[in-house]
Motif scaffolding. Structure first.
Motif, PDB file in Angstrom:
ATOM      1  N   LEU A 221      -8.297   2.260   0.223  1.00 16.14           N
ATOM      2  CA  LEU A 221      -7.327   2.507  -0.834  1.00 16.14           C
ATOM      3  C   LEU A 221      -6.905   3.977  -0.802  1.00 16.14           C
ATOM      4  O   LEU A 221      -7.747   4.875  -0.824  1.00 16.14           O
ATOM      5  N   TYR A 222      -5.594   4.220  -0.758  1.00 17.54           N
ATOM      6  CA  TYR A 222      -5.109   5.584  -0.619  1.00 17.54           C
ATOM      7  C   TYR A 222      -4.407   6.110  -1.865  1.00 17.54           C
ATOM      8  O   TYR A 222      -4.605   7.242  -2.274  1.00 17.54           O
ATOM      9  N   ASN A 223      -3.519   5.277  -2.460  1.00 21.83           N
ATOM     10  CA  ASN A 223      -2.635   5.828  -3.472  1.00 21.83           C
ATOM     11  C   ASN A 223      -2.172   4.720  -4.399  1.00 21.83           C
ATOM     12  O   ASN A 223      -1.893   3.599  -3.964  1.00 21.83           O
ATOM     13  N   LEU A 224      -2.072   5.027  -5.725  1.00 24.75           N
ATOM     14  CA  LEU A 224      -1.559   4.080  -6.719  1.00 24.75           C
ATOM     15  C   LEU A 224      -0.405   4.754  -7.433  1.00 24.75           C
ATOM     16  O   LEU A 224      -0.529   5.875  -7.916  1.00 24.75           O
ATOM     17  N   LEU A 225       0.747   4.083  -7.500  1.00 33.20           N
ATOM     18  CA  LEU A 225       1.946   4.668  -8.081  1.00 33.20           C
ATOM     19  C   LEU A 225       2.575   3.691  -9.079  1.00 33.20           C
ATOM     20  O   LEU A 225       2.710   2.510  -8.791  1.00 33.20           O
ATOM     21  N   SER A 226       2.921   4.218 -10.251  1.00 30.58           N
ATOM     22  CA  SER A 226       3.690   3.445 -11.239  1.00 30.58           C
ATOM     23  C   SER A 226       5.152   3.856 -11.094  1.00 30.58           C
ATOM     24  O   SER A 226       5.499   5.039 -11.259  1.00 30.58           O
ATOM     25  N   PHE A 227       6.041   2.874 -10.771  1.00 33.75           N
ATOM     26  CA  PHE A 227       7.438   3.196 -10.449  1.00 33.75           C
ATOM     27  C   PHE A 227       8.339   2.087 -10.952  1.00 33.75           C
ATOM     28  O   PHE A 227       8.194   0.918 -10.559  1.00 33.75           O
TER      29      PHE A 227
ATOM     30  N   GLY B   9       8.512   0.426 -13.731  1.00 37.48           N
ATOM     31  CA  GLY B   9       7.869  -0.704 -14.384  1.00 37.48           C
ATOM     32  C   GLY B   9       6.962  -1.520 -13.496  1.00 37.48           C
ATOM     33  O   GLY B   9       6.479  -2.581 -13.916  1.00 37.48           O
ATOM     34  N   LYS B  10       6.741  -1.074 -12.270  1.00 41.54           N
ATOM     35  CA  LYS B  10       5.847  -1.805 -11.378  1.00 41.54           C
ATOM     36  C   LYS B  10       4.825  -0.841 -10.783  1.00 41.54           C
ATOM     37  O   LYS B  10       5.025   0.377 -10.757  1.00 41.54           O
ATOM     38  N   PHE B  11       3.759  -1.417 -10.279  1.00 40.39           N
ATOM     39  CA  PHE B  11       2.690  -0.635  -9.668  1.00 40.39           C
ATOM     40  C   PHE B  11       2.688  -0.883  -8.170  1.00 40.39           C
ATOM     41  O   PHE B  11       2.797  -2.024  -7.707  1.00 40.39           O
ATOM     42  N   TYR B  12       2.533   0.199  -7.407  1.00 38.52           N
ATOM     43  CA  TYR B  12       2.478   0.129  -5.957  1.00 38.52           C
ATOM     44  C   TYR B  12       1.136   0.708  -5.507  1.00 38.52           C
ATOM     45  O   TYR B  12       0.741   1.794  -5.935  1.00 38.52           O
ATOM     46  N   LEU B  13       0.468  -0.010  -4.626  1.00 35.94           N
ATOM     47  CA  LEU B  13      -0.858   0.384  -4.157  1.00 35.94           C
ATOM     48  C   LEU B  13      -0.832   0.409  -2.631  1.00 35.94           C
ATOM     49  O   LEU B  13      -0.526  -0.597  -1.983  1.00 35.94           O
ATOM     50  N   SER B  14      -1.158   1.577  -2.053  1.00 37.21           N
ATOM     51  CA  SER B  14      -1.124   1.705  -0.595  1.00 37.21           C
ATOM     52  C   SER B  14      -2.531   1.608  -0.039  1.00 37.21           C
ATOM     53  O   SER B  14      -3.491   2.116  -0.607  1.00 37.21           O
TER      54      SER B  14
ATOM     55  N   PHE C  82      -0.472   3.117   5.206  1.00 33.46           N
ATOM     56  CA  PHE C  82       0.331   3.830   4.227  1.00 33.46           C
ATOM     57  C   PHE C  82      -0.555   4.833   3.479  1.00 33.46           C
ATOM     58  O   PHE C  82      -1.246   4.490   2.514  1.00 33.46           O
ATOM     59  N   LYS C  83      -0.535   6.085   3.936  1.00 32.54           N
ATOM     60  CA  LYS C  83      -1.399   7.097   3.340  1.00 32.54           C
ATOM     61  C   LYS C  83      -0.964   7.464   1.930  1.00 32.54           C
ATOM     62  O   LYS C  83      -1.793   7.774   1.082  1.00 32.54           O
ATOM     63  N   TYR C  84       0.336   7.459   1.693  1.00 31.90           N
ATOM     64  CA  TYR C  84       0.809   7.972   0.408  1.00 31.90           C
ATOM     65  C   TYR C  84       2.174   7.370   0.093  1.00 31.90           C
ATOM     66  O   TYR C  84       2.991   7.118   0.992  1.00 31.90           O
TER      67      TYR C  84
END
Length: 966
Positions: free
Chosen positions: A363-369, A371-376, A402-404
């Protein structure tokens, strides 16, 4: 021992009804035999006015300074090892009541019992319960159940009430006026004492089946529990109105008023009503719960529970849920974590609600964008709008790892940094398309960020780059050097609302304001350089830094165009964090969620930091010259002999809040000058071979993270006495003795000098006499007569030139002899010149029947620097001629003269001839001349060395050797 049933009190403070829902677990630790307690069966505990915690156990008394225990047992003077009650009076004496019904007290490092304080034999308290009021009066229950007052000054006992017998005696004091007991009818009574007498409250309204528990050690709050109606009440004075609330929870035991909070005690937990914090314990038999300087102590029959009241709180984590939390996010009023099993867990409900597919790795990165969440992850990019519903796999790129991921200003687009590609991509999650912005095999991109100035920043393993043109492909990038001295790995990049950029690295946090670059690291403000996450709190002008060693909150502000930084707070495992290794943090209004490798913590108040707390430090001398020393429990001046100058000085720094962060510095002064400054580890400091003088030792204690928590010891003063030879009486006596000896030596020296002058005159006279004898021997009539005959022969032979030359040389020689006769010493150079002149006359006189060889083994400086007595060598040469080579007929005579140094104090002269002994005599030469030489050598001494003369006669010639002091 159990605190007994009933008592009266007047009650204050409205209470809240008990609710167990959503209570969070307050961290605590236990003290047991493994930590140093003499016994896990603990009866009583107090904290004295200095700050020490005294713990009475079944096996003796312990004094605790938050790190080390000091023990007191029968060997130290206790009447019995089972200590039931401890109390400190107004004079600082620690009174100790034991199971044997005997009383003793500790004062200034010593225990006083009935043997060394006989008046204690007059006091016998039942069950070890007693109370000391002010004005030197004891109140206690005697062995016959009477209530007794004992005056320490008059040493007299008085029965409080003849008709009353106490089943148990408790006390509570408010403004010095109240104490209570339980009579034989199991009714609690309060007795108020005014300035003149005791008032027994006989009103039946005071007889209630209350259980009341004093809050030690302040004794200024009365706590009462009514078991029948489950009511409790609190008061700070006896004049407040009565209030109570009813509960039905059968596990409820009692409650205390704790630093402005109500603590309700139940069978297996304690609930703090104000903030709904819960301490979960498993001790079935609690005896006493008290508050000591913001730390909660609970005495039990299974040890001592010690709770640091810090609001870094753990939620009661389900053991079935994996503890290793990686990411935190908030959705719909709930907080969720993603753990290292790729599970999504609802923090509050303690439930697993979703699962990533099985091939998810790293697990590298979690982003809220939007209204949705993206996890790399290493191979996939996941998306979900609701963590409770299906998780979408966006694996449509031909590159993985996907590092980031970070948002783009371009609508509905994201930047991704790909570590395997390697490259930077602009993706559209809606259309499942992507644009390649950078493909460079030399750059493994790990993080990416678009700032408010439309610059794209990205990092590799050791460098950071930025570019102004990137949406149509990155053609030109410029390197941004974070640390010129050593490359760092930038893990993420962020920005606050004022355009300041934050770089999270393995070398600290770097901040760039557009003009200046700042570094915040372990050398300045952080607890560790290995940073994993930075969360910026723009509302409070601060940012949180998650590291491998704790959580840091740093405040920042601008002053004169420059950013300034300061530590606001730090939290570690010792404060309640599940682990110091923090992977993610989530700021939610005034609450902070903390993900660690061992679970989640919740900080309810982000502005919290530990209250200012003084740290008392006490010093005592524990060893002198490695021998244990007792009796110095209080600070006082100590005088030591000069040979007792190796000291071990112990200390106690009382800091219960964050002992692991405590630092100690020691400053030693001698005669008011600083001679030593040390950082101290452990609980003692050693000083060796101290010089004499007046010393002062001051110890400073401080929290390494919160320097406002500090304290210092009272100066510990001691004196190393000077040795006897530095004392005034020795100096004066020695001076007088030196004067006497010096005067005596001076008088003796004067006498000696006079005597030596006389001896020198006599010696000079003898030398002069010897010189005259030598002169006379040299002026031998035979030599003069023979010289005149030689001159006559030259005249007869009509050799006028020869006669004139010989006569001239003879006159020069005679003049030289006469000149030397007035001097005692002559330089070796002049002496050799004289001897050569003399021998030339002798060779002429004997018609050159012999020759002479000169061997001088000295340099020119020695010839001019060395002086010898006059006319000392000439007689020896004369003997070599007259009695040696002159007697030869057919053989030509030969004389060898050698000058050389025997050593640095002796000159050696050797005169060797090849003449035959005349008349068969072994002695060769003028006996008078030889004796004169020996006399002169015997008289003449230099550097404590005397010379010698030796003559060796053989068939082949004679050898004369003389050594002369120089």
């Amino acid at each position: 021992m159990n605190f007994i049933k009933s008592g009266y009190c007047i009650i204050l403070l409205c209470m809240c009804f008990f609710t167990k829902a959503n209570a969070q677990l307050l961290t605590y630790k236990t003290l047991s035999a493994e930590d140093g307690l003499l016994s896990i069966e603990v009866h009583t505990i107090i904290q004295d006015s200095k700050g020490y915690v005294w713990i009475g156990t079944k096996n003796g008394l312990c004094r605790w300074d938050s790190k080390n225990f000091e023990y007191f047992t029968i060997a130290d003077g206790l009447p019995n090892n089972e200590v039931l009650y401890v109390y400190e009076d107004s004079k600082g004496r620690i009174w100790i009541s034991c199971f044997s019904e005997e009383l003793c007290y500790y004062f200034n490092g010593r225990i006083y019992n009935s043997k060394n304080a006989p008046f204690l034999n007059k006091i016998k308290s039942q069950q070890g319960l007693m109370f000391i009021e002010q004005n030197n009066e004891f109140y206690y229950k005697s062995t016959d159940a009477s209530l007794i007052k004992f005056n320490l000054l008059t040493q007299k006992s008085t029965v409080i009430h003849d008709s009353l017998k106490a089943a148990a005696f408790f006390f509570i004091i408010n403004k010095g006026k109240v104490w209570g007991f339980q009579d034989e009818r199991n009714r609690n009574r309060l007795i108020a004492k005014d300035a003149r007498n005791l008032i027994l409250n006989e009103d039946t309204s005071y007889y209630t089946p209350y259980y009341f528990c004093p809050n030690l050690p302040s004794n200024n709050i009365l706590t009462c529990i009514d078991f029948r109606h489950k009511r409790y009440s609190f008061q700070k004075g006896l004049d407040t109105p009565f209030y109570h609330a009813n509960y039905t929870n059968k596990e409820f035991r009692f409650a205390i008023y704790n630093e402005g909070r109500i603590m309700e005690i139940y069978n297996n937990y304690i609930l703090q009503k104000k903030d709904n914090y819960k301490i979960k314990v498993d001790y079935p038999d609690r005896q006493q719960t008290i508050d000591i300087k913001k730390n909660l102590f609970m005495v039990t029959t299974d040890g001592l529970l010690f709770c640091r009241q810090m609001p870094v709180l753990e939620y009661e984590q389900n053991s079935r849920i994996n503890n290793n939390a990686k990411f935190l996010f908030r959705y719909g009023g709930e907080v969720y974590i993603v753990n290292n099993r790729y599970e999504l867990i609802n923090v509050n409900k303690q439930q697993k609600i979703n699962q990533l597919k099985s091939n998810a790795i790293n697990l590298y990165n979690l982003l809220s964008f939007e209204g949705k969440f993206y996890l790399s992850t290493s191979f996939d990019l996941y998306r979900f709008a609701d963590p409770n519903k299906k998780i979408e796999d966006l694996n449509y790129l031909r590159y993985s790892n996907f590092k980031y991921i970070s948002p783009s200003k371009k609508a509905n687009h994201l930047f991704t940094a790909n570590g395997l590609g390697p490259g930077i991509f602009l993706i559209s999650p809606q259309t499942h398309t992507y644009d390649t912005l950078l493909l460079d095999i030399q750059k493994n991109v790990y993080s990416i960020f678009e700032d408010s100035h439309s610059r794209l920043w990205y990092s590799t393993t050791d460098k950071v780059y930025y570019t102004d043109e990137y949406y149509n492909g990155i053609k030109r990038s410029r390197e941004f050097v974070l640390d010129p001295s050593s490359p760092v790995f930038c893990k993420s990049i962020g920005e606050d609302n004022k355009g300041n950029l934050f770089f999270t690295t393995n070398g600290g946090v770097f901040v760039y304001d557009g003009k200046h670059k700042y570094r915040i690291d372990q050398a300045s403000l952080l607890s560790d350089n290995e940073c994993s996450k930075v969360v910026i709190d723009t509302l409070r002008s601060s940012f949180w830094v998650a590291t491998k060693d704790g959580l840091n909150r740093i405040g920042y502000y601008r002053e004169n165009g420059i950013l300034k930084f300061k530590v606001l707070s730090k939290f570690f495992a010792s404060d309640g964090l599940r682990s110091d290794n923090i992977s993610d943090i989530l700021l939610d209004s005034n609450k902070l969620y903390i993900a660690t490798d061992k679970g989640v913590n919740i900080l309810d108040d982000v502005n919290y930091r530990p209250d200012t707390m003084p740290i008392p430090v006490y010093v005592k001398l524990t060893a002198i010259n490695a021998a244990a020393n007792k009796g110095y429990d209080t600070i006082k001046t100590i005088e030591l002999e000069h040979d007792r100058n190796n000291l071990t000085i112990g200390f106690s720094a009382l800091y219960f809040l964050r002992r692991d962060r405590l630092k100690i510095k020691a400053y030693l002064y001698r005669d008011n000058s600083l001679v030593s400054q040390n950082d101290v580890t452990g609980d003692k400091i050693d000083y060796y071979s101290l010089n004499d003088g007046d010393y002062k030792l001051v110890l400073y204690a401080f929290d390494q993270d919160y320097h406002y928590n500090n304290g210092q010891s009272t100066p510990f003063e001691f004196t190393i006495k000077p040795p006897y030879y530095k004392t005034w009486w020795f100096i004066i006596g020695s001076s007088l003795l030196v004067i006497i000896i010096s005067t005596s030596l001076m008088l003796w020296n004067l006498t000696r000098r006079k005597k030596r002058a006389i001896q020198q005159a006599e010696l000079q006279a003898r030398l002069n006499e010897s010189t005259l004898k030598s002169l006379q021997s040299q002026m031998n009539p035979h030599f003069v007569f023979n010289s005149l005959n030689t001159i006559q022969s030259f005249i007869t032979e009509k050799d006028e030139a020869g006669a004139i030359d010989y006569l001239s040389d003879f006159s020069v020689l005679m003049r030289e002899i006469l000149e030397q006769s007035v001097h005692t010493f002559i330089s070796l150079e002049n002496e050799i010149q004289f001897l050569k002149q003399y021998m030339q006359l002798e060779i002429t006189r004997y018609k050159h029947s012999f020759d002479i060889a000169w061997d001088i083994k000295l340099d020119e400086e020695d010839l001019t620097d060395i002086y010898i007595p006059t006319m000392l060598i000439q007689p020896i040469l004369e003997n070599a001629v007259k009695h040696g080579v002159s007697a030869l007929n057919d053989v030509k005579g030969h004389i060898e003269v050698t000058f050389g140094l025997v050593n640095k104090h002796l000159l050696g002269v050797t005169i060797k001839d090849n003449g035959q002994p005349s008349g068969g005599k072994s002695f060769k030469g003028n006996s008078i001349a030889v004796q004169t030489i020996k006399d002169r050598l015997n008289i003449y001494t230099k550097n404590k060395v005397k010379g010698e003369y030796h003559l060796l006669v053989a068939e082949t010639g004679a050898t004369a050797t003389i050594t002369i002091p120089i």
